[in-house]
Every structure is written in structure tokens, then in C-alpha cells.
Design an enzyme around this catalytic site. Structure first.
Site, PDB file in Angstrom:
ATOM      1  N   SER A   1      43.422  35.342  45.642  1.00 61.31           N
ATOM      2  CA  SER A   1      44.651  35.617  44.894  1.00 61.31           C
ATOM      3  C   SER A   1      44.359  35.544  43.403  1.00 61.31           C
ATOM      4  CB  SER A   1      45.740  34.608  45.270  1.00 61.31           C
ATOM      5  OG  SER A   1      46.935  34.868  44.568  1.00 61.31           O
TER       6      SER A   1
ATOM      7  N   SER B   1      47.884  38.666  44.828  1.00 62.45           N
ATOM      8  CA  SER B   1      47.730  38.334  43.413  1.00 62.45           C
ATOM      9  C   SER B   1      49.100  38.279  42.752  1.00 62.45           C
ATOM     10  CB  SER B   1      46.862  39.386  42.699  1.00 62.45           C
ATOM     11  OG  SER B   1      45.560  39.418  43.219  1.00 62.45           O
TER      12      SER B   1
ATOM     13  N   GLU C   1      45.502  35.255  39.763  1.00 59.79           N
ATOM     14  CA  GLU C   1      46.638  34.845  38.923  1.00 59.79           C
ATOM     15  C   GLU C   1      46.291  35.137  37.472  1.00 59.79           C
ATOM     16  OE1 GLU C   1      47.437  33.260  42.714  1.00 59.79           O
ATOM     17  OE2 GLU C   1      45.631  33.027  41.517  1.00 59.79           O
TER      18      GLU C   1
END
Length: 354
Positions: free
Chosen positions: A274, A236, A276
């Protein structure tokens, strides 16, 4: 700690806008950053605190917003942040399983500053961001304690340490060692010069995607490596944006969305696992907790946001690369290791600038 080389020390400049004096989010007047770093065998983690101004944040709130590119994250405080458009605490960054501890301490920190909270007025909305450092850190041990959060808050200063420090201690980036990075840009408009700064906590990407100024550096390094350091991207990134542009929370949100251009130029493809997450604030106007008259402010014209859009992309891109270049190699849980980019450049005699 020593002062590791940053991207511009390699004679590489990202974009066309000039950085601030420190090329840091702390180029923004009043902003300070502090770290607490835990480095002990399987314990490789920490806390980073961003303090947006030096007054009382509860009594003098800031315009703020957040933007989620991919919501694979466990942040705290973003619901009210977006509903009211106001920030009233420091922003704390740590590992995924320490969000609760960070929030508790952030609350206590603000209770000490404002005795009226929960007595004669409302409660408090702590803002905490996280990334998962479980490869290098024994995250199940929950090593971050209250003293570490207060240490990060109390140590906040204008000089920002980068790399394998604070919340970035156990983080990975492009299969290498990641962590904390920062950068800034000056924005010159017809009616004044402003600052936009970015701080990132990087924990995303796989090596073959790493790109610097369009150069596929990750592919070059992957070919040189004898061992396979690459794995599926499950990481992340937290992006913290600060500016002194006089903007509304809606305008600020538009700026935050453009940080993805900087992430993508380094090679991010925003994978499933991930997260963001972008948080941002403006220091241009302080909003009193209990105003006795309507709150008004001058806002920049919409067309002038283009300069801020460019600035946030450039600063985000450079901050990510600074997090990689300033990081030191870390060996942590079960002997897991991630090499530092600067060590690979030295080992393989790879020059960044041509």
C-alpha cells in the site's frame, strides 16, 4: 449526480476543530477540483485534477512538498517538488498505467498558458499521482485518453463531487468501494484564521480494520456479510493537502507527515503493498518564476504548527470516511464488484451515530 450523504449527515463530527464552509479542500481560496469519469463495462476509471490557484501556476509558483509514508507508488514530479519546494502545475490523479498520459496533458496545459516554457526559460515539472484500480477496471486497456485529462482540468470548480468519480471510479477502500473524499479545518491563531483542506484518493485497507470514531465498524459488517469481500491489502492512497498558512516547504513537510494520524484512525496499518503518498502546497505566497528581488515572507512560529498538525489529521480522517460513504457500488472488469458502505448500512440496518 445526486448529493450523497457525507459523514456529518450521519451526525458524526471528527475531532474538535471546525470545518470550512464546504468542508472541502476548495474552502481554500482559489482551489478548484475537476473530474472525468469513465464508466463503461470493464472500463471503470478516470481522472481528477486539483488546481491550486486561478492564476498562472508556472509564473506564480507555490510553496510545496511531498512525504512518502510507504513508497509503493508511481507518482511523477515529487523529486523536483522536494528539491525546490515549489509547485508549478496542477496536480493530476489517475490510475497507475495512465500516469504518462496525465503528465503529457499537464505539460501541454501549461505550455498553452506559458509560451516561454522551453524557449526563453526552463521546462516544466508536472505532478501526477496514482492508485491501482485493476480489480474493477481493465487497466491494461489504458482507457484514459488526453481528452479525459483536459476534461478534468477544464471542469474544475469549487463544488467537489466525491465517491466513485474521477480517479476514484475504480478504487477500493477497506474492501468496499472507495474513491474521492475531501474535508477541511479552520485554524484560529492569535494573528489570524487560516484554512487547511485535504482531498484523498482512497484505495487501501481490508474490511475488518475499518474504524469510525473508535468503533470497529468493519468487524461488525464482516460478521453480517454472507460472502467474503475481503482480500489482501494491495492498495494505496493519495493525500493532497492545501493550506493558506504562511509556511516554508520544511514546515509544510512537517504538516504532511501528520496526515498519517488521520489514516491510522480509520484503520490503516500501512501494509507492504500500500503506497501512502502525501502531496501538499501553501497558497499564502506566490513565488515568481523570475523574481527581480529576493523573495521573503512571514512564516508562522514553529509552536503554532501544532494546530496544523491536529487539523491535517482530522481532515484526512474525515476525507477518507467521506470517500467511503459517498461512493456508489461499482461492477467492472470480469463482473468484479465492490459494494458501497452506504448500501451495507441500509441492508443490515446499521446506524453510524448512536
Amino acid at each position: 449526480m445526486d448529493n450523497p450523504k457525507r459523514l456529518r449527515d450521519y451526525h458524526i463530527s471528527i475531532g474538535e476543530m471546525p470545518p470550512g464552509a464546504e468542508n472541502s479542500i476548495t474552502d481554500l481560496e482559489g482551489v478548484t477540483v475537476g473530474h472525468a469519469t469513465l464508466d463503461d463495462a470493464d472500463c471503470q476509471t478516470g481522472v481528477t485534477a486539483i488546481i491550486p490557484h486561478q492564476g498562472n501556476l508556472f509564473r506564480e509558483k507555490l510553496i510545496a512538498s511531498s512525504h512518502i509514508v510507504n513508497g509503493f507508488g508511481k507518482t511523477m514530479g515529487t523529486i523536483q517538488l522536494n528539491e525546490l519546494g515549489l509547485l508549478e502545475t496542477p496536480i493530476i490523479l489517475t490510475n497507475t498505467l495512465s500516469v504518462g498520459t496525465a503528465a503529457d496533458c499537464c505539460i501541454e496545459y501549461m505550455l498553452n498558458q506559458a509560451p516561454e516554457i522551453g524557449r526563453t526559460t526552463g521546462t516544466i515539472n508536472p505532478v501526477v499521482g496514482e492508485c491501482n484500480d485493476m480489480l474493477l477496471n481493465d487497466i491494461r486497456a489504458q482507457s484514459v485518453q488526453r481528452k479525459h485529462v483536459f476534461q478534468a482540468l477544464e471542469n474544475a470548480q469549487k463544488q467537489v463531487a466525491e465517491g466513485s468519480v474521477g480517479a476514484g471510479r475504480g478504487m477500493l477502500c477497506y474492501s468496499l468501494k472507495g474513491g474521492i473524499g475531501t474535508s477541511s479545518r479552520k485554524i484560529t491563531l492569535s494573528y489570524g484564521t487560516y484554512t487547511l483542506g485535504v482531498l484523498v484518493l482512497t484505495n487501501f485497507g481490508i474490511l475488518r480494520d475499518l474504524t469510525i470514531q473508535g468503533r470497529p465498524l468493519g468487524k461488525e459488517l464482516k460478521e453480517k456479510l454472507l460472502q467474503n469481500t475481503e482480500e489482501k491489502d494491495k492498495g494505496s492512497v493519495m493525500v493532497i493537502v492545501g493550506t493558506d498558512l504562511p509556511v516554508s516547504e520544511r514546515q509544510l513537510n512537517r504538516i504532511l507527515k501528520r496526515s498519517i494520524t488521520g489514516l491510522s484512525r480509520t484503520g490503516s496499518i500501512v501494509t507492504h503493498g500500500s503506497g501512502e503518498i502525501i502531496l501538499g502546497f501553501s497558497t499564502a505566497n506566490k513565488i515568481p518564476h523570475e523574481p527581480n528581488k529576493p523573495v521573503s515572507s512571514q512564516l508562522i512560529p514553529e509552536q503554532d504548527l501544532d494546530d496544523a498538525f491536529r487539523a491535517v489529521g482530522e481532515a484526512t480522517e474525515e476525507a477518507v470516511l467521506n470517500s467511503l460513504l459517498t461512493a456508489s457500488s461499482v461492477t467492472g472488469r470480469d463482473g468484479n464488484n465492490r459494494p458501497a458502505l452506504k448500501d451495507l448500512l441500509r441492508e443490515f440496518k446499521v446506524r453510524l451515530s448512536l
